[in-house]
Scaffold this motif. Structure first.
Motif, PDB file in Angstrom:
ATOM      1  N   ALA A   1       0.769  -1.191   0.040  1.00  0.00           N
ATOM      2  CA  ALA A   1      -0.021   0.053   0.069  1.00  0.00           C
ATOM      3  C   ALA A   1       0.947   1.161   0.029  1.00  0.00           C
ATOM      4  N   SER A   2       1.939   1.143   0.646  1.00  0.00           N
ATOM      5  CA  SER A   2       2.951   2.249   0.731  1.00  0.00           C
ATOM      6  C   SER A   2       3.529   2.645  -0.705  1.00  0.00           C
ATOM      7  N   GLY A   3       3.423   1.610  -1.744  1.00  0.00           N
ATOM      8  CA  GLY A   3       4.077   1.870  -3.019  1.00  0.00           C
ATOM      9  C   GLY A   3       5.248   1.063  -3.123  1.00  0.00           C
ATOM     10  N   GLU A   4       5.826   0.665  -2.182  1.00  0.00           N
ATOM     11  CA  GLU A   4       6.986  -0.183  -2.271  1.00  0.00           C
ATOM     12  C   GLU A   4       6.819  -1.592  -2.881  1.00  0.00           C
ATOM     13  N   ARG A   5       7.842  -2.131  -3.867  1.00  0.00           N
ATOM     14  CA  ARG A   5       7.816  -3.409  -4.475  1.00  0.00           C
ATOM     15  C   ARG A   5       8.905  -4.122  -3.738  1.00  0.00           C
ATOM     16  N   ILE A   6       8.546  -5.454  -3.425  1.00  0.00           N
ATOM     17  CA  ILE A   6       9.341  -6.300  -2.735  1.00  0.00           C
ATOM     18  C   ILE A   6       9.510  -7.654  -3.493  1.00  0.00           C
TER      19      ILE A   6
END
Ligand SMILES: Cc1cc2nc3c(=O)[nH]c(=O)nc-3n(C[C@H](O)[C@H](O)[C@H](O)COP(=O)(O)OP(=O)(O)OC[C@H]3O[C@@H](n4cnc5c(N)ncnc54)[C@H](O)[C@@H]3O)c2cc1C
Length: 398
Positions: free
Chosen positions: A202-207
């Motif tokens: 949701a924060s935009g980060e990709r893991i």
């Protein structure tokens, strides 16, 4: 408040950090053969709406399927040893296990079923005895035996414990052993052909990830859909009622289940009860309204008839939670998707996912580490049965 991951790539990403996500994380951390990295992503660190926190937190050996019996036998051993196993810096989380047993009451037809199940239970090491009406009343004088042909009673390995304590114990221990947790929500699953490559938060980060474990409870189907996958799991409401009884029941009181499905157990000096609702539609995962009429119309009349002392009771608390209900066969779906092999399911527990968390967490850690089960073979719970429409048979569903 969203938190961010230390790295951009993990060997294993676990979506949902309640009891099953945290049990899986712990068993991975505890396995010397597993040397990978693990990130647990949990959207709400209060866990307020998780089934784990809202559970009636009980464990029984009285199943009909030998695998479920073995799963719960391990669960009971694990709960007993929990304070020692989960010790962190001298802090030993005691789950306040009340090993008071389950008491299944039965009419004539139900008693024949219980007798059949009893044979399988005993063969699989469960400590269960059959009681005729006389033995029932001798042991539990508060029961009205009218219309009953008898009961089955689990003498050991059954009862209830602190569900939030179990979640917290697993989580704290896993973190102390190097497992990373973040508070964030998985909003997209990244897939390339038959391979999951990562998640977007949701924060935009990709893991990025080598494997994804779906322990998202009632939101498990949504997480599966993010990967273009499907599971036959729905959220089903269960309302629980805490009540005070003017005249407390004497002696040991087990979790008691009437032939109608109405059940109760002690909760401190109070009692906790509910029923398997007659009408049981899928509900929105955000709908936590308690069905108060259910108590008035379905639960209380049966309680008052079965236990005369319950004619004078007062509801002092209530809440609703959701079963992640497997519509195929009321049992968990555990293990990889048949084509997208690095997407692992841990969903659809249908009301027994708390007691199963230790065995399922251990099993998933073995699947991830070795590519197969080493202790208890859980392959009968695999996703393949969904594809083949081959229900896992369990006659004792609550
Ligand atoms: C009223 C009730 C009574 C029950 N009684 C019993 C019982 O007596 N015995 C028993 O064994 N079981 C019982 N159960 C069932 C048991 O509680 C559940 O099967 C078990 O707790 C499920 O645990 P879980 O970790 O799989 O899912 P949950 O506890 O539901 O946790 C899922 C987690 O995933 C998180 N999540 C979801 N989506 C995302 C996302 N996209 N990104 C990040 N995080 C996400 C959620 O916030 C949640 O914390 C009961 C359940 C209910 C509701």
């Amino acid at each position: 408040m969203a938190s961010t991951a230390v790295k951009q790539q993990y060997d294993v990403v676990i979506v949902g950090g309640a009891v099953n996500g945290s049990a899986t994380a712990y068993f991975l951390a505890n396995n010397p053969d597993f040397t990978g990295s693990v990130l647990v992503i949990e959207r709400d660190w209060t866990y307020a709406q998780s089934a784990t926190a809202l559970s009636s937190s009980s464990i029984r050996q009285q199943f009909s399927n030998p695998i479920n019996i073995q799963i719960s036998r391990f669960g009971a051993e694990f709960v007993r040893a929990f304070p020692e196993t989960m010790e962190v810096n001298g802090d030993k989380p005691d789950l306040a296990f009340r090993e008071n047993g389950y008491l299944f009451l039965a009419d004539q037809r139900g008693f024949e079923v219980l007798e059949r199940l009893h044979g399988t239970q005993v063969e699989n090491g469960a400590d269960v005895v059959m009681l005729d009406p006389e033995q029932l009343v001798e042991r539990f004088p508060w029961v009205n035996p009218d219309s009953l042909a008898g009961a089955s009673f689990g003498r050991t390995g059954e009862g209830w414990f602190d569900s939030y304590g179990m979640l917290n114990g697993f989580r704290k221990k896993a973190r102390s052993m190097g497992i990373e947790y973040i508070e964030n929500e998985v909003v997209e699953v990244l897939r390339s052909g038959d391979l999951i490559t990562g998640v977007r938060l949701a924060s935009g980060e990709r893991i990025g990830c080598g494997m994804l474990v779906n322990t998202a409870g009632t939101r498990g189907p949504k997480v599966a859909r993010m990967a273009g996958l499907d599971i036959p799991v729905e959220a089903r409401r269960r309302s629980l009622f805490v009540f005070d009884c003017h005249t407390p029941l004497p002696g040991v009181v087990p979790l008691t289940i009437d032939p109608t499905g109405v059940f109760f157990r002690p909760e401190g000096h109070l009692y906790l009860g509910g029923t398997y609702p007659k009408v049981d539609p899928e509900v929105d995962v955000n709908d936590f309204d308690v069905l108060h009429d259910e108590f008035e119309e379905e639960v209380w009349p049966i309680l008052a008839e079965r236990v005369p002392a319950f004619e004078a009771i007062k509801v002092v608390n209530s809440w609703a939670g959701h079963y992640d209900f497997c519509v195929l066969d009321h049992n968990a779906i555990v293990g990889p998707h048949n084509e997208v092999r690095n997407f692992l399911f841990c969903n659809g527990f249908s009301g027994h996912g708390l007691q199963q968390a230790p065995a399922i967490g251990r099993g998933l850690s073995e699947l991830i580490t070795y590519g197969g089960y080493r202790s208890l073979d859980l392959s009968a719970l695999s996703y393949e049965r969904v594809v083949e429409n081959r229900p896992f048979l369990e006659d004792s569903v609550i």
